[in-house]
Design an enzyme around this catalytic site. Structure first.
Site, PDB file in Angstrom:
ATOM      1  N   LYS A  24       7.279  11.667  -1.128  1.00  0.00           N
ATOM      2  CA  LYS A  24       7.528  10.718  -0.080  1.00  0.00           C
ATOM      3  C   LYS A  24       8.096   9.724  -0.494  1.00  0.00           C
ATOM      4  CE  LYS A  24       3.437   9.096   1.845  1.00  0.00           C
ATOM      5  NZ  LYS A  24       3.341   7.798   1.837  1.00  0.00           N
ATOM      6  N   GLY A  97       3.477   2.000   5.215  1.00  0.00           N
ATOM      7  CA  GLY A  97       3.748   0.795   4.214  1.00  0.00           C
ATOM      8  C   GLY A  97       4.922   0.942   3.555  1.00  0.00           C
ATOM      9  N   GLN A 171       6.409  -1.055  -4.147  1.00  0.00           N
ATOM     10  CA  GLN A 171       6.846  -1.504  -2.729  1.00  0.00           C
ATOM     11  C   GLN A 171       7.414  -2.763  -2.785  1.00  0.00           C
ATOM     12  OE1 GLN A 171       3.722  -0.669   0.053  1.00  0.00           O
ATOM     13  NE2 GLN A 171       4.046   1.693  -0.030  1.00  0.00           N
ATOM     14  N   ASP A 317      -2.636   6.436  -5.237  1.00  0.00           N
ATOM     15  CA  ASP A 317      -2.988   7.176  -4.394  1.00  0.00           C
ATOM     16  C   ASP A 317      -3.850   8.356  -4.452  1.00  0.00           C
ATOM     17  OD1 ASP A 317      -1.113   5.664  -2.731  1.00  0.00           O
ATOM     18  OD2 ASP A 317       0.632   6.669  -3.389  1.00  0.00           O
ATOM     19  N   LYS A 344      -5.015   0.092   1.757  1.00  0.00           N
ATOM     20  CA  LYS A 344      -4.144   1.094   1.918  1.00  0.00           C
ATOM     21  C   LYS A 344      -4.266   1.801   3.285  1.00  0.00           C
ATOM     22  CE  LYS A 344      -2.370   1.697  -2.219  1.00  0.00           C
ATOM     23  NZ  LYS A 344      -0.943   1.354  -2.620  1.00  0.00           N
ATOM     24  N   ARG A 389      -4.908  10.809   3.181  1.00  0.00           N
ATOM     25  CA  ARG A 389      -5.500  11.417   2.035  1.00  0.00           C
ATOM     26  C   ARG A 389      -6.871  11.420   1.891  1.00  0.00           C
ATOM     27  NH1 ARG A 389      -0.783  11.384  -0.694  1.00  0.00           N
ATOM     28  NH2 ARG A 389       0.767   9.514  -0.338  1.00  0.00           N
TER      29      ARG A 389
HETATM   30  C1  S3P Z   1       4.758   3.346  -3.003  1.00  0.00           C
HETATM   31  C2  S3P Z   1       4.010   2.663  -3.612  1.00  0.00           C
HETATM   32  C3  S3P Z   1       2.341   2.448  -3.638  1.00  0.00           C
HETATM   33  C4  S3P Z   1       1.915   3.754  -3.261  1.00  0.00           C
HETATM   34  C5  S3P Z   1       2.503   4.169  -1.879  1.00  0.00           C
HETATM   35  C6  S3P Z   1       3.868   4.340  -2.310  1.00  0.00           C
HETATM   36  C7  S3P Z   1       6.086   3.443  -3.050  1.00  0.00           C
HETATM   37  O1  S3P Z   1       2.177   1.373  -2.913  1.00  0.00           O
HETATM   38  O2  S3P Z   1       0.356   3.479  -2.907  1.00  0.00           O
HETATM   39  O3  S3P Z   1       2.056   5.239  -1.475  1.00  0.00           O
HETATM   40  O4  S3P Z   1       6.863   4.378  -2.744  1.00  0.00           O
HETATM   41  O5  S3P Z   1       6.550   2.530  -3.639  1.00  0.00           O
HETATM   42  P1  S3P Z   1       2.124  -0.272  -3.495  1.00  0.00           P
HETATM   43  O6  S3P Z   1       3.245  -0.740  -3.830  1.00  0.00           O
HETATM   44  O7  S3P Z   1       1.399  -0.738  -2.503  1.00  0.00           O
HETATM   45  O8  S3P Z   1       1.126  -0.164  -4.503  1.00  0.00           O
END
Ligand code: S3P
Length: 432
Positions: A24, A97, A171, A317, A344, A389
């Site tokens: 993803k 997110g 992120q 995750d 989350k 999840r």
């Molecule tokens: C992700 C970062 C993680 C993860 C999310 C995907 C990404 O989140 O939990 O499913 O693709 O950068 P956080 O940046 O909030 O830790």
């Protein structure tokens, strides 16, 4: 979205080869960088999930032509760094997110205004973690008291900053790096603990000068992205459910081919091995600059552990799946330093605790983790609260429960793992 409830029945051993869908995180980033590149990028192994399709739809609304010649294939006709076109329509990130936070950074540097919206769950997730550092770069983004929708004002000149993340978040890091493409001067992001570095690796693959090492990334504005091919590995986070399932169901052996093994993603592998799991990595290789391998998992008796806190960001995750493993392990498992789970797709500590308690598991919640006494999982009714999840984790729990496990509100599994039910039933789950 139509409502979907599952029942997972206890069953026999799991066998076979399970090819889980594309990653993803990598799929989101490949679309975004492909859109901003000069030329046509090809993405292979793209995740056909609702989250990544939402990102594709947003980019299409911004004037990017994206073709889907076959399942898992995308052809992105890049418009160049300054080629996006604004729209008065709200840009719907769905449940994602990653989509919303990365797009906030990307859109902060555009000449036009945009509005990013999301579904009910995304509309409850904190956005100040991106809007505050972006504001320091000169961006203007309005939130609803720190929550979506995000109103991104265009035409703001951005300047590079050096920013130390208060929480480990790929992120947030990625949002700042994407804004940094449009900023004058250097953007530097320093992390308290290294997180997944897909944005950094992929920027380099698209030809943008960037220096990075675990815990730190730096780039300057004023360059160009050049179209390339992206091979998306299978998503370790989707493989995680099968790693736990085969570990806890006696007699099981599963093979999971071509799974992405970026060390910032494989904390669960280490955690399960600490618990006694039998997981081998075969055929380890590099694919598109990412470590990839085939995972072979066999049933093994698990015991509880005090999870090393350093592993938390590398398995952020995977906690719902780990909680299920801990519920049948011998002894107590303790998780600390994982407060991020509360923000989350659902509050994953509270949602898992409520569901496991309904199945008779002794679990104590703390603000930043949980203590789980391993034992027997009973049958009963759980609710995923629309969290993909959580739904898949309770499907795994049902395999070893003493009776059927009902799981409410599972439609969101399509955000990250389309076809989960068929793949799971193909190797021995009894899920309907
Ligand atoms: C992700 C970062 C993680 C993860 C999310 C995907 C990404 O989140 O939990 O499913 O693709 O950068 P956080 O940046 O909030 O830790």
């Amino acid at each position: 979205m139509t409502r979907l409830d599952w029942t997972s029945q206890p069953g026999g051993a799991l066998h076979g080869s399970v090819r889980v869908p594309g990653d993803k995180s990598v799929s989101h980033r490949a679309l975004m960088l492909g859109a901003l590149a000069d030329g046509t990028s090809h993405i292979h192994g793209f995740l056909e999930g609702e989250d990544t399709r939402a990102t594709a739809a947003v980019l299409q609304r911004l004037g990017v032509r994206i073709e889907a010649p076959a399942e898992g294939e995308r052809v992105v006709h890049g418009v160049g760094l300054h080629g996006l076109r604004g729209t008065a329509q709200p840009l719907d990130c769905g449940n994602a997110g990653t989509g919303m936070r990365l797009l906030a950074g990307l859109l902060a540097g555009q000449a036009f205004d945009s509005t990013l919206v999301g579904d009910e769950s995304l509309s409850r997730r904190p956005m100040r973690r991106v809007t505050e550092p972006l504001a320091r770069m000169g961006a203007r983004i309005d939130t609803q008291d720190g929550l979506p929708p995000l109103r991104v004002h265009g035409g703001q000149p951005l300047r590079g900053i050096s920013y130390t993340l208060p929480v480990a978040s790929a992120q947030v890091k990625s949002a700042l790096l994407l804004a940094g493409l449009y900023a004058r001067g250097e953007t530097e992001v320093i992390e308290p603990h290294p997180t997944r570095d897909y944005t950094e690796r992929m920027l380099a693959a698209f030809g943008w000068p960037i220096t990075f090492e675990p815990g730190r990334a730096r780039l300057s504005g004023g360059h160009a992205l050049h179209a390339t091919e992206v091979d998306v590995p299978a998503d370790f986070s989707s493989a995680a459910f099968f790693l736990v399932a085969a570990s806890i169901v006696p007699g099981s052996t599963l093979r999971l081919p071509s799974v992405g093994l970026n060390p910032r993603r494989t904390g669960l592998l280490k955690a399960l091995r600490l618990m006694g799991a039998d997981i081998r990595v075969e055929n380890e290789r590099s694919s598109g600059g990412e470590p990839v391998g085939d995972l072979v998992v066999r049933h093994a008796p698990l015991h509880g552990i005090e999870l090393p806190e350093a592993l938390v960001p590398d398995m952020i995750d995977e906690f719902p799946a780990l909680f299920v493993a801990a519920s049948v392990a011998q002894g107590r498992t303790v998780v600390r330093g994982a407060a991020e789970l509360r923000v989350k797709e659902s509050d994953r500590i509270a949602t898992m605790a409520a569901g496991l308690r309904a199945l008779g598991v002794a679990i104590g919640e703390t603000p930043d983790g949980a203590a789980i006494e391993g034992g027997v999982i009973g049958g009963g009714a759980t609710d995923s609260h629309g969290d993909h999840r959580i739904a898949m984790s309770f499907a795994v729990a049902g395999l070893v429960a003493t009776g059927p496990v009902r799981i409410d509100d599972c439609a969101n599994v399509a955000t990250s793992f389309p076809g989960f039910t068929a793949l799971a039933n193909g190797c021995g789950f009894r899920l309907a």
